[in-house]
Write an enzyme that holds these catalytic residues in place. Structure first.
Site, mmCIF file in Angstrom:
data_model
loop_
_atom_site.group_PDB
_atom_site.id
_atom_site.type_symbol
_atom_site.label_atom_id
_atom_site.label_comp_id
_atom_site.label_asym_id
_atom_site.label_seq_id
_atom_site.Cartn_x
_atom_site.Cartn_y
_atom_site.Cartn_z
ATOM 1 N N GLU A 45 0.839 -1.194 0.000
ATOM 2 C CA GLU A 45 0.000 0.000 0.000
ATOM 3 C C GLU A 45 0.880 1.252 0.000
ATOM 4 O O GLU A 45 1.893 1.317 0.696
ATOM 5 C CB GLU A 45 -0.894 -0.009 1.245
ATOM 6 C CG GLU A 45 -1.788 1.213 1.378
ATOM 7 C CD GLU A 45 -2.629 1.188 2.647
ATOM 8 O OE1 GLU A 45 -3.826 1.495 2.565
ATOM 9 O OE2 GLU A 45 -2.087 0.867 3.726
ATOM 10 N N LYS A 127 -8.743 3.437 -2.596
ATOM 11 C CA LYS A 127 -9.244 2.918 -1.332
ATOM 12 C C LYS A 127 -10.586 3.572 -1.031
ATOM 13 O O LYS A 127 -10.716 4.797 -1.060
ATOM 14 C CB LYS A 127 -8.237 3.214 -0.218
ATOM 15 C CG LYS A 127 -8.533 2.529 1.107
ATOM 16 C CD LYS A 127 -7.360 2.720 2.062
ATOM 17 C CE LYS A 127 -7.555 1.959 3.367
ATOM 18 N NZ LYS A 127 -6.364 2.074 4.248
ATOM 19 N N CYS A 161 -4.983 -2.616 2.799
ATOM 20 C CA CYS A 161 -4.960 -2.605 4.263
ATOM 21 C C CYS A 161 -6.302 -3.062 4.855
ATOM 22 O O CYS A 161 -6.760 -4.159 4.585
ATOM 23 C CB CYS A 161 -4.572 -1.204 4.725
ATOM 24 S SG CYS A 161 -4.065 -1.065 6.457
#
Length: 349
Positions: A45, A127, A161
């Site tokens: 990430e 995200k 994540c």
């Protein structure tokens, strides 16, 4: 398409807050993975220009100088750093996924890109919901960012994540026929949920629930990271060193790769046999024969959600305010060429 191939997950330290240098390091690692026989390699990430670890170690006022520097290193989805990586994928005939801080207009996003072995971009996503303090620095994605794409090695999806903890995210990708999952994380420090073994368990469960192979990649914090975050004189820096936990899991939840020490940079590999998914789906297919759509249903709004939707004057008159419009750099522009186009700098027009 062959059902067996070699996959790789990166555990490495970025060149903190230096997008160009981290892109160069990416190319080096891509070449290394390809030389080892890998056909797919996963990066962490926010790999470019590194995860903003200063948000963990400084208060809100103290982070401002870091934020300014970090924002200057965010990259465009069609920028030269991306093109360099796409060329590397094509040159070495390897698919790859990486996280990056994307600048679109004046907003940053926690983005991921999946590039196939021919250099063509298959996924460009953001995200959906930055976690905790990340919301101070990054904007949100939308339903269009839940994507699975057919690649040279199989159907690949990706999440960042804590997105891997969200049950409906998992369900959405499983429903798209995901076979290989890219689970991109920062370093495993700063919170009980970010302990390496906890993240490992999260990814094992993801593999079992969705019947996929999971490639988990993480960053590492070394002495250069300690210096970049300027925490030498504030804390015991040893507590922030390391954080690496790259792993590859099978749909049976078993570890398929070797593991590295938390402070070690490197790449872990595993032989992937997609025929294992037949047994996994026979046993448990949560979006197929093991589902109950008459009891539970999931609705996904995949429409893009721009901040501004414009309605053009139907009479075609020129708007005198046009001269006052912001520069392209001040607004978010949808890049229609970002998906499915060969790299511009690799001998293609």
């Amino acid at each position: 398409m062959d059902t067996t191939f070699k996959a790789a997950a990166v555990q490495a330290e970025p060149v903190w807050m230096d997008a160009a240098a981290t892109a160069d390091k990416t190319v080096t690692l891509v070449a290394k993975a390809a030389a080892a026989g890998a056909q797919l390699v996963a990066f962490p990430e926010l790999w470019i220009p590194g995860y903003p670890g200063f948000m963990l170690t400084h208060n809100q006022t103290e982070t401002l100088p870091f934020i300014i520097k970090y924002r200057k290193q965010a990259i465009a989805a069609d920028g030269p750093e991306i093109e360099k990586i796409r060329c590397a994928a094509q040159e070495h005939n390897i698919a790859l996924s990486f996280g990056y801080s994307e600048r679109a207009g004046r907003t940053l996003y926690m983005s991921q890109m999946l590039i196939d072995a021919d250099g063509i971009t298959k996924i460009r996503r953001r995200k959906l919901k930055p976690t905790r303090f990340e919301r101070e620095l990054f904007g949100e994605g939308d339903g269009s960012d839940l994507q699975v794409a057919q690649t040279s090695v199989g159907r690949v999806g990706a999440l960042n994540c804590a997105e891997n903890l969200q049950s409906l995210n998992k369900f959405a990708l499983a429903a798209e026929g995901e076979q290989i999952h890219i689970s991109a994380w920062p370093f495993t420090l700063g919170s009980p949920v970010l302990v390496g073994d906890s993240i490992g368990a999260i990814n094992q469960v993801y593999a079992a629930e969705t019947g996929t192979f999971v490639l988990m990649s993480t960053q590492v914090v070394g002495p250069t990271g300690i210096a970049a975050f300027e925490i030498e004189d504030r804390y015991n820096p040893n507590q922030y060193l390391g954080g690496g936990y790259a792993r590859i899991y099978g749909p049976d939840m078993q570890l398929k790769s070797k593991s590295l020490s938390p402070t070690e940079e490197g790449i872990v590999y595993a032989e992937i046999d997609l025929s294992m998914l037949e047994a996994a789906k026979y046993s448990l297919d949560p979006t197929g024969h093991y589902s109950r759509p008459d009891v539970f249903s999931v609705s996904i709004n995949r429409q893009r959600q721009p901040a501004v939707s414009e309605v053009i004057d139907s009479n075609g008159d020129e708007d005198p305010r046009a001269a006052c419009e912001p520069d392209e750099g001040d607004r978010e522009v949808v890049i229609s060429t970002a998906i499915g186009v060969l790299p511009r700098y690799c001998g293609h027009s």
